[in-house]
Write a protein that holds these residues in place. Structure first.
Motif, PDB file in Angstrom:
ATOM      1  N   MET A   5       0.802  -1.213   0.000  1.00 15.55           N
ATOM      2  CA  MET A   5       0.000   0.000   0.000  1.00 15.55           C
ATOM      3  C   MET A   5       0.824   1.247   0.000  1.00 15.55           C
ATOM      4  SD  MET A   5      -2.671   1.719   2.585  1.00 15.55           S
ATOM      5  CE  MET A   5      -1.717   3.107   3.083  1.00 15.55           C
ATOM      6  N   GLN A   6       0.681   1.975  -1.062  1.00 14.26           N
ATOM      7  CA  GLN A   6       0.995   3.386  -1.012  1.00 14.26           C
ATOM      8  C   GLN A   6      -0.390   3.994  -0.998  1.00 14.26           C
ATOM      9  OE1 GLN A   6       4.406   4.866  -2.400  1.00 14.26           O
ATOM     10  NE2 GLN A   6       5.468   3.005  -1.939  1.00 14.26           N
ATOM     11  N   PRO A   7      -0.800   4.875  -1.876  1.00 14.48           N
ATOM     12  CA  PRO A   7      -2.144   5.409  -1.772  1.00 14.48           C
ATOM     13  C   PRO A   7      -3.205   4.402  -2.192  1.00 14.48           C
ATOM     14  CG  PRO A   7      -0.749   6.760  -3.192  1.00 14.48           C
ATOM     15  CD  PRO A   7       0.031   5.555  -2.830  1.00 14.48           C
ATOM     16  N   ALA A   8      -4.277   4.310  -1.432  1.00 16.03           N
ATOM     17  CA  ALA A   8      -5.448   3.589  -1.868  1.00 16.03           C
ATOM     18  C   ALA A   8      -6.238   4.515  -2.760  1.00 16.03           C
ATOM     19  CB  ALA A   8      -6.295   3.174  -0.686  1.00 16.03           C
ATOM     20  N   VAL A   9      -6.583   4.060  -3.956  1.00 16.86           N
ATOM     21  CA  VAL A   9      -7.093   4.987  -4.956  1.00 16.86           C
ATOM     22  C   VAL A   9      -8.460   4.578  -5.457  1.00 16.86           C
ATOM     23  CG1 VAL A   9      -6.712   5.904  -7.275  1.00 16.86           C
ATOM     24  CG2 VAL A   9      -4.810   5.667  -5.710  1.00 16.86           C
ATOM     25  N   ALA A  10      -9.366   5.521  -5.505  1.00 14.32           N
ATOM     26  CA  ALA A  10     -10.598   5.372  -6.259  1.00 14.32           C
ATOM     27  C   ALA A  10     -10.445   6.216  -7.496  1.00 14.32           C
ATOM     28  CB  ALA A  10     -11.792   5.835  -5.442  1.00 14.32           C
ATOM     29  N   ASP A  11     -10.567   5.608  -8.666  1.00 14.35           N
ATOM     30  CA  ASP A  11     -10.392   6.311  -9.928  1.00 14.35           C
ATOM     31  C   ASP A  11     -11.771   6.556 -10.509  1.00 14.35           C
ATOM     32  OD1 ASP A  11      -9.258   7.400 -12.173  1.00 14.35           O
ATOM     33  OD2 ASP A  11      -8.870   5.465 -13.134  1.00 14.35           O
ATOM     34  N   ASN A 336       7.491  -2.078   2.527  1.00  9.45           N
ATOM     35  CA  ASN A 336       6.493  -1.696   1.524  1.00  9.45           C
ATOM     36  C   ASN A 336       5.502  -2.813   1.227  1.00  9.45           C
ATOM     37  OD1 ASN A 336       5.434   0.372  -0.102  1.00  9.45           O
ATOM     38  ND2 ASN A 336       6.373  -0.477  -1.938  1.00  9.45           N
ATOM     39  N   GLU A 337       5.264  -3.699   2.191  1.00 10.46           N
ATOM     40  CA  GLU A 337       4.378  -4.830   1.967  1.00 10.46           C
ATOM     41  C   GLU A 337       2.946  -4.611   2.454  1.00 10.46           C
ATOM     42  OE1 GLU A 337       4.822  -7.638   0.294  1.00 10.46           O
ATOM     43  OE2 GLU A 337       6.810  -6.984  -0.287  1.00 10.46           O
ATOM     44  N   GLY A 338       2.694  -3.627   3.292  1.00  6.89           N
ATOM     45  CA  GLY A 338       1.339  -3.323   3.700  1.00  6.89           C
ATOM     46  C   GLY A 338       0.716  -4.333   4.636  1.00  6.89           C
ATOM     47  N   LYS A 339      -0.570  -4.587   4.452  1.00  6.79           N
ATOM     48  CA  LYS A 339      -1.332  -5.498   5.313  1.00  6.79           C
ATOM     49  C   LYS A 339      -2.048  -6.533   4.464  1.00  6.79           C
ATOM     50  CE  LYS A 339      -0.502  -3.447   9.298  1.00  6.79           C
ATOM     51  NZ  LYS A 339       0.215  -4.109  10.398  1.00  6.79           N
ATOM     52  N   GLY A 340      -2.684  -7.502   5.131  1.00  6.12           N
ATOM     53  CA  GLY A 340      -3.204  -8.647   4.420  1.00  6.12           C
ATOM     54  C   GLY A 340      -4.699  -8.814   4.433  1.00  6.12           C
ATOM     55  N   THR A 341      -5.175  -9.654   3.518  1.00  2.00           N
ATOM     56  CA  THR A 341      -6.548 -10.125   3.531  1.00  2.00           C
ATOM     57  C   THR A 341      -6.529 -11.649   3.447  1.00  2.00           C
ATOM     58  OG1 THR A 341      -6.781 -10.066   1.112  1.00  2.00           O
ATOM     59  CG2 THR A 341      -7.366  -8.065   2.325  1.00  2.00           C
ATOM     60  N   GLY A 342      -7.604 -12.263   3.923  1.00  2.00           N
ATOM     61  CA  GLY A 342      -7.709 -13.710   3.846  1.00  2.00           C
ATOM     62  C   GLY A 342      -7.455 -14.376   5.180  1.00  2.00           C
TER      63      GLY A 342
END
Length: 476
Positions: A5-11, A336-342
């Protein structure tokens, strides 16, 4: 799923205004985009969290909105990339190179000036009850050694706030009576500070709009530090959102080779932890450490960490785990690995954790999107690691809103699936053909309709959840 995760983006693509004002920034950008045949940024519409482009059709625009800053404004009015790396300033204080808040840590001396944080002329000042040594700087961290015997105070800058971490290094240090209740002096300018129902803190302006917020404090020990899994492996399979897809060196690491993690990053597998409500008064913030964790007679449980933090209430994202661990406005970390899901357990000989489920939530404010006609919407993520080369389904869902006090027990209600993706990325050369970290896009009519309703003002915040579809599958 895994990502960085750097920026979480809604485009978001929105209808442009008419050309009634031909010399406006939007009209000029549209004309250039049409002439060049490629998108042109409307630089006048830049904010710390948003970027707007005129599309080559000459009539529509695309807006990227992030849940973390993508740029910061400098004192001369120019923009630069956010950089929380700490430097010593001319006045002797310590602060980040580029952030969206004015942040200053003490350069040593009187504890009353431990930290100042300001946004829009509204500020908070926190003080330490004692004299502070000159800090040792290490990247985003300023370490004040032995503020109490055997206890370091580690201040960490982010692009939106700061984190305070007390490191209780030994069993003997934990016996200090001054750790029974830790109080920081508080001074607010233009803000009213109050506790939240979930044990956190909020600082609101004269219109009752939140400016700064803090989750409940978290405390954990080091009982699990002897394992080779836990935090490091979990980060390798973490999920996050970004506008870039630059792989970190660890993104190609086989999780079976996980190594001992940095205990300051948060509780790892096997570490005992406790949530500590923040006590708020008009002139102090205080936490009462968990007596059981401090009173452990096993020297292997140390260091013990006590972590209150404060951040900007602009947008929000939070990480929730079914075992009760949470991380509000988390960052990617040094790798730079961020966080997880699952589901984090064991799969095919790889160990992730003792068996908990991870979810990621991202919350957007309407900002420059308000009043626009939305033609299409995309939510973009970068997957940096997966446990298998075979694709797994990941869902994007709308939920009720989050706050700094949200926990797994109080997690938001599901309001419907927005989009899905069948993906696997991040294992790189472990797959044939190679699967490097890659951006994943969620799009579709449900998401577009929802973002359109958001732009129309039908709800004040849009919260999106990234989760594994099958949360019992240890390879997802």
């Amino acid at each position: 799923m895994a990502a960085a995760m750097q920026p979480a983006v809604a485009d978001v693509q929105a209808a442009g205004s008419s050309a009634a004002t031909p010399l406006s920034a939007e009209a000029a950008a549209s004309q250039k985009a049409a002439a060049d045949g490629s998108p042109v940024e409307v630089t006048d519409d830049r904010t710390e969290y948003e970027t707007t482009y005129a599309n080559p059709d000459g009539t529509t625009f695309t807006r990227d909105q992030s849940t973390v800053p993508v740029r910061a404004r400098q004192s001369d009015g120019s923009w630069t990339a956010p950089d929380p790396t700490l430097v010593v300033r001319a006045d002797g204080t310590v602060g980040p190179k580029a952030a969206v808040v004015d942040l200053a840590f003490s350069g040593g001396g009187a504890g009353s000036g431990l930290v100042d944080i300001t946004r829009g002329g509204k500020s908070l000042r926190l003080g330490w009850p004692g004299t502070l040594p000159k800090p040792t700087l290490d990247g985003v961290n300023a370490v004040y050694a032995d503020v109490l015997p055997g206890v370091d105070l580690r201040m960490t800058a982010t692009t939106e706030g700061f984190r305070e971490l007390l490191v209780v290094k030994t069993l003997e240090a934990a016996a200090n009576a001054e750790l029974k209740k830790i109080s920081f002096s508080l001074r607010a300018d233009g803000l009213t500070v109050a506790p939240t129902s979930g044990g956190g803190m909020t600082a609101v302006d004269e219109d009752a709009h939140p400016v700064f917020t803090a989750p409940p404090a978290l405390m954990w020990d080091s009982r699990g530090d002897g394992t080779t899994a836990g935090t490091a492996t979990q980060l390798e399979r973490s999920a996050a959102m970004t506008t870039t897809a630059t792989p970190s060196p660890s993104a190609t690491t086989d999780p079976s080779t996980g190594t001992k993690g940095d205990g300051t990053a948060g509780p790892g597998d096997g570490d005992a932890s406790a949530v500590l409500p923040v006590q708020v008064s008009w002139d102090a913030l205080a936490v009462v450490p968990d007596a059981t964790l401090l009173g452990n007679t096993d020297s292997g449980a140390f260091p013990v960490y006590i972590d209150p933090s404060v951040g900007l209430d602009q947008t929000a994202h939070t990480y929730l785990r079914s075992d009760g661990v949470s991380d509000f406005n988390w960052s990617n970390g040094s790798d730079n690995e961020g966080k997880g899901t699952g589901h984090c357990s064991s799969w095919n000989g790889y160990y992730c954790g003792p068996g908990y489920t991870e979810r990621l939530y991202f919350q957007f404010s309407p900002s420059g999107l308000a009043g626009k006609k939305v033609l299409s919407a995309t939510f973009r993520a970068t997957e940096s690691w997966s446990f298998t080369c075979d694709a797994r389904w990941v869902d994007l869902e709308r939920t009720s809103n989050i706050s700094s006090s949200t926990t797994w027990a109080t997690r938001p209600n599901n309001l419907g699936t927005m989009a899905t993706a069948d993906v696997s990325a991040g294992r790189s050369s472990l797959c044939d053909p190679s699967q490097p970290p890659a951006p994943i896009e969620f799009t579709g009519s449900s998401l577009t309709t929802t973002v359109g309703n958001f732009a129309a003002g039908k709800f004040s915040r849009l919260t999106l959840l990234v989760k594994a579809r099958d949360e019992t599958d240890t390879s997802s």
